[in-house]
Design a protein around this motif. Structure first.
Motif, mmCIF file in Angstrom:
data_model
loop_
_atom_site.group_PDB
_atom_site.id
_atom_site.type_symbol
_atom_site.label_atom_id
_atom_site.label_comp_id
_atom_site.label_asym_id
_atom_site.label_seq_id
_atom_site.Cartn_x
_atom_site.Cartn_y
_atom_site.Cartn_z
ATOM 1 N N ALA A 57 0.828 -1.209 0.000
ATOM 2 C CA ALA A 57 0.000 0.000 0.000
ATOM 3 C C ALA A 57 0.860 1.256 0.000
ATOM 4 O O ALA A 57 0.484 2.279 -0.581
ATOM 5 C CB ALA A 57 -0.924 -0.005 1.216
ATOM 6 N N PHE A 58 2.048 1.175 0.636
ATOM 7 C CA PHE A 58 2.935 2.334 0.713
ATOM 8 C C PHE A 58 3.457 2.744 -0.662
ATOM 9 O O PHE A 58 3.584 3.938 -0.956
ATOM 10 C CB PHE A 58 4.104 2.015 1.653
ATOM 11 C CG PHE A 58 5.111 3.123 1.756
ATOM 12 C CD1 PHE A 58 4.903 4.182 2.629
ATOM 13 C CD2 PHE A 58 6.272 3.103 0.985
ATOM 14 C CE1 PHE A 58 5.833 5.205 2.727
ATOM 15 C CE2 PHE A 58 7.208 4.120 1.079
ATOM 16 C CZ PHE A 58 6.992 5.178 1.958
ATOM 17 N N ILE A 59 3.774 1.767 -1.519
ATOM 18 C CA ILE A 59 4.383 2.105 -2.806
ATOM 19 C C ILE A 59 3.358 2.419 -3.897
ATOM 20 O O ILE A 59 3.743 2.886 -4.969
ATOM 21 C CB ILE A 59 5.328 0.995 -3.299
ATOM 22 C CG1 ILE A 59 4.550 -0.297 -3.592
ATOM 23 C CG2 ILE A 59 6.455 0.766 -2.305
ATOM 24 C CD1 ILE A 59 5.412 -1.391 -4.201
ATOM 25 N N VAL A 60 2.072 2.207 -3.644
ATOM 26 C CA VAL A 60 1.061 2.518 -4.665
ATOM 27 C C VAL A 60 1.101 3.988 -5.081
ATOM 28 O O VAL A 60 1.140 4.289 -6.283
ATOM 29 C CB VAL A 60 -0.353 2.116 -4.176
ATOM 30 C CG1 VAL A 60 -1.426 2.715 -5.091
ATOM 31 C CG2 VAL A 60 -0.495 0.605 -4.155
ATOM 32 N N PRO A 61 1.108 4.961 -4.143
ATOM 33 C CA PRO A 61 1.188 6.365 -4.579
ATOM 34 C C PRO A 61 2.468 6.682 -5.337
ATOM 35 O O PRO A 61 2.445 7.458 -6.304
ATOM 36 C CB PRO A 61 1.122 7.147 -3.264
ATOM 37 C CG PRO A 61 0.514 6.213 -2.281
ATOM 38 C CD PRO A 61 0.964 4.850 -2.677
ATOM 39 N N GLY A 123 -7.266 0.749 -10.008
ATOM 40 C CA GLY A 123 -8.138 -0.427 -10.023
ATOM 41 C C GLY A 123 -7.348 -1.717 -10.059
ATOM 42 O O GLY A 123 -7.689 -2.688 -9.362
ATOM 43 N N THR A 124 -6.273 -1.746 -10.849
ATOM 44 C CA THR A 124 -5.423 -2.934 -10.925
ATOM 45 C C THR A 124 -4.698 -3.178 -9.601
ATOM 46 O O THR A 124 -4.575 -4.316 -9.138
ATOM 47 C CB THR A 124 -4.397 -2.783 -12.058
ATOM 48 O OG1 THR A 124 -5.073 -2.494 -13.287
ATOM 49 C CG2 THR A 124 -3.577 -4.047 -12.222
ATOM 50 N N ALA A 125 -4.209 -2.086 -8.984
ATOM 51 C CA ALA A 125 -3.494 -2.213 -7.707
ATOM 52 C C ALA A 125 -4.405 -2.783 -6.620
ATOM 53 O O ALA A 125 -3.942 -3.527 -5.747
ATOM 54 C CB ALA A 125 -2.954 -0.862 -7.275
ATOM 55 N N ALA A 126 -5.701 -2.441 -6.682
ATOM 56 C CA ALA A 126 -6.647 -2.950 -5.686
ATOM 57 C C ALA A 126 -6.789 -4.466 -5.764
ATOM 58 O O ALA A 126 -7.155 -5.109 -4.770
ATOM 59 C CB ALA A 126 -8.003 -2.281 -5.864
ATOM 60 N N LEU A 127 -6.486 -5.040 -6.930
ATOM 61 C CA LEU A 127 -6.545 -6.489 -7.085
ATOM 62 C C LEU A 127 -5.295 -7.182 -6.539
ATOM 63 O O LEU A 127 -5.313 -8.386 -6.295
ATOM 64 C CB LEU A 127 -6.719 -6.858 -8.566
ATOM 65 C CG LEU A 127 -7.953 -6.290 -9.280
ATOM 66 C CD1 LEU A 127 -7.920 -6.646 -10.758
ATOM 67 C CD2 LEU A 127 -9.231 -6.799 -8.625
ATOM 68 N N ILE A 128 -4.222 -6.399 -6.372
ATOM 69 C CA ILE A 128 -2.940 -6.976 -5.967
ATOM 70 C C ILE A 128 -2.643 -6.723 -4.493
ATOM 71 O O ILE A 128 -2.157 -7.606 -3.783
ATOM 72 C CB ILE A 128 -1.804 -6.407 -6.852
ATOM 73 C CG1 ILE A 128 -2.087 -6.729 -8.329
ATOM 74 C CG2 ILE A 128 -0.450 -6.967 -6.426
ATOM 75 C CD1 ILE A 128 -1.117 -6.070 -9.282
ATOM 76 N N VAL A 129 -2.901 -5.493 -4.044
ATOM 77 C CA VAL A 129 -2.614 -5.129 -2.645
ATOM 78 C C VAL A 129 -3.859 -4.526 -2.018
ATOM 79 O O VAL A 129 -4.756 -4.039 -2.713
ATOM 80 C CB VAL A 129 -1.439 -4.126 -2.547
ATOM 81 C CG1 VAL A 129 -0.164 -4.725 -3.101
ATOM 82 C CG2 VAL A 129 -1.785 -2.830 -3.281
ATOM 83 N N ASP A 130 -3.886 -4.534 -0.705
ATOM 84 C CA ASP A 130 -4.998 -3.949 0.043
ATOM 85 C C ASP A 130 -4.602 -2.537 0.450
ATOM 86 O O ASP A 130 -3.746 -2.341 1.301
ATOM 87 C CB ASP A 130 -5.306 -4.796 1.273
ATOM 88 C CG ASP A 130 -6.496 -4.255 2.065
ATOM 89 O OD1 ASP A 130 -7.301 -3.515 1.475
ATOM 90 O OD2 ASP A 130 -6.599 -4.568 3.261
ATOM 91 N N TYR A 131 -5.223 -1.537 -0.174
ATOM 92 C CA TYR A 131 -4.910 -0.152 0.158
ATOM 93 C C TYR A 131 -6.200 0.654 0.206
ATOM 94 O O TYR A 131 -7.234 0.243 -0.315
ATOM 95 C CB TYR A 131 -3.932 0.454 -0.857
ATOM 96 C CG TYR A 131 -4.568 0.819 -2.183
ATOM 97 C CD1 TYR A 131 -5.045 2.109 -2.410
ATOM 98 C CD2 TYR A 131 -4.682 -0.112 -3.212
ATOM 99 C CE1 TYR A 131 -5.632 2.456 -3.621
ATOM 100 C CE2 TYR A 131 -5.259 0.221 -4.422
ATOM 101 C CZ TYR A 131 -5.726 1.511 -4.624
ATOM 102 O OH TYR A 131 -6.305 1.837 -5.817
ATOM 103 N N SER A 132 -6.137 1.810 0.830
ATOM 104 C CA SER A 132 -7.274 2.721 0.889
ATOM 105 C C SER A 132 -6.765 4.143 0.661
ATOM 106 O O SER A 132 -5.563 4.405 0.758
ATOM 107 C CB SER A 132 -7.987 2.624 2.242
ATOM 108 O OG SER A 132 -7.106 2.958 3.299
ATOM 109 N N ILE A 133 -7.684 5.059 0.362
ATOM 110 C CA ILE A 133 -7.326 6.457 0.115
ATOM 111 C C ILE A 133 -7.910 7.296 1.250
ATOM 112 O O ILE A 133 -9.132 7.404 1.389
ATOM 113 C CB ILE A 133 -7.855 6.942 -1.242
ATOM 114 C CG1 ILE A 133 -7.332 6.033 -2.361
ATOM 115 C CG2 ILE A 133 -7.440 8.385 -1.494
ATOM 116 C CD1 ILE A 133 -7.846 6.397 -3.738
#
Length: 253
Positions: A57-61, A123-133
């Motif tokens: 989740a940290f590296i998504v942004p 949307g793709t990242a949500a399938l791979i890792v659990d993150y929220s905004i």
């Protein structure tokens, strides 16, 4: 303002992305997904100073910012360079469209492509890792601001370049390394001195920090600094483009 002229340029540029959908859209999404899978699996649980967030989740942004910067710059620079290369720029200059219509068309289309990519990547990242905004409205606004600023920057590069090689110099040799060194995969706070101080001289650090704050609620720098830096860069780019069109530099050569 010639709305019809601006929309004609905008539609033409946007359709070009969908005609080359693999290179324009699918390729960045696949690359970002691989970063998430590889780095998320390799570094999960091994990186300190994440404020309680999972590493994925940290590296998504950071990865989202990496894609926004590279794609906004590349799309806008290529979009304005091709009319110069083919000679169609003279038709544009003689048409009843001004600087505002030209920017709305070319820069608006490049920013729109980046926004489409951002939505697909999240949307793709949500399938791979659990993150929220944490702050979705601010995140959306900041993504738009960054996309617009670096689309303007890419527009300047496209006007400056006199060959295809120069189109790649800034995105690949300057922008990409600065983004990787700008806290995409790690928090700046974990760096030892003097590297932490040197990292603060990297302008991309503040962009990544701003987007990370909107996602996680915490970052290395206050969100006001990131917003202020991005707005200042956008205004600077608009000023440079205004001077270029007023003087005809690189447009009438």
């Amino acid at each position: 303002m010639n709305i019809r002229g601006a929309l004609a340029i905008y539609r033409n540029e946007l359709m070009r992305a969908f005609r080359t959908i693999f290179g324009s859209i699918l390729s960045p999404v696949i690359t970002t997904s691989l970063y998430l899978i590889v780095f998320g699996a390799a570094m999960s649980g091994r990186m300190p100073g994440l404020g309680g967030a999972e590493y994925g989740a940290f590296i998504v942004p950071g990865l989202l910012m990496l894609t926004l910067l590279s794609e906004s710059t590349s799309n806008a620079s290529f979009g304005i360079y091709m009319p110069k290369f083919t000679g169609a720029i003279y038709e544009l200059l003689s048409a009843p469209v001004g600087v505002a219509e030209t920017l709305v068309g070319f820069v608006g289309a490049a920013a729109t492509k980046s926004l489409i990519l951002a939505v697909i990547i999240m949307g793709t990242a949500a399938l791979i890792v659990d993150y929220s905004i944490a702050h979705p409205i601010l995140a959306f606004g900041y993504i738009i601001l960054v996309s617009a600023a670096f689309s303007l920057f890419g527009f300047i590069i496209g006007l400056w370049a006199d060959g295809f090689e120069k189109l790649q110099i800034v995105p690949l040799l300057i922008l990409m390394p600065l983004t990787f060194l700008g806290g995409t995969f790690y928090p700046i706070s974990v760096l030892p001195e003097p590297w932490q101080t040197l990292a603060m001289l990297n302008p991309i650090v503040y962009l990544v920090s701003g987007l990370r704050w909107t996602f996680l609620g915490t970052a290395d720098f206050p969100i006001a600094v990131s917003f202020g830096f991005t707005i200042g860069f956008l205004v600077l780019c608009v000023g440079i483009i205004a001077v270029i069109f007023r003087t005809g530099w690189r447009l009438r050569e």
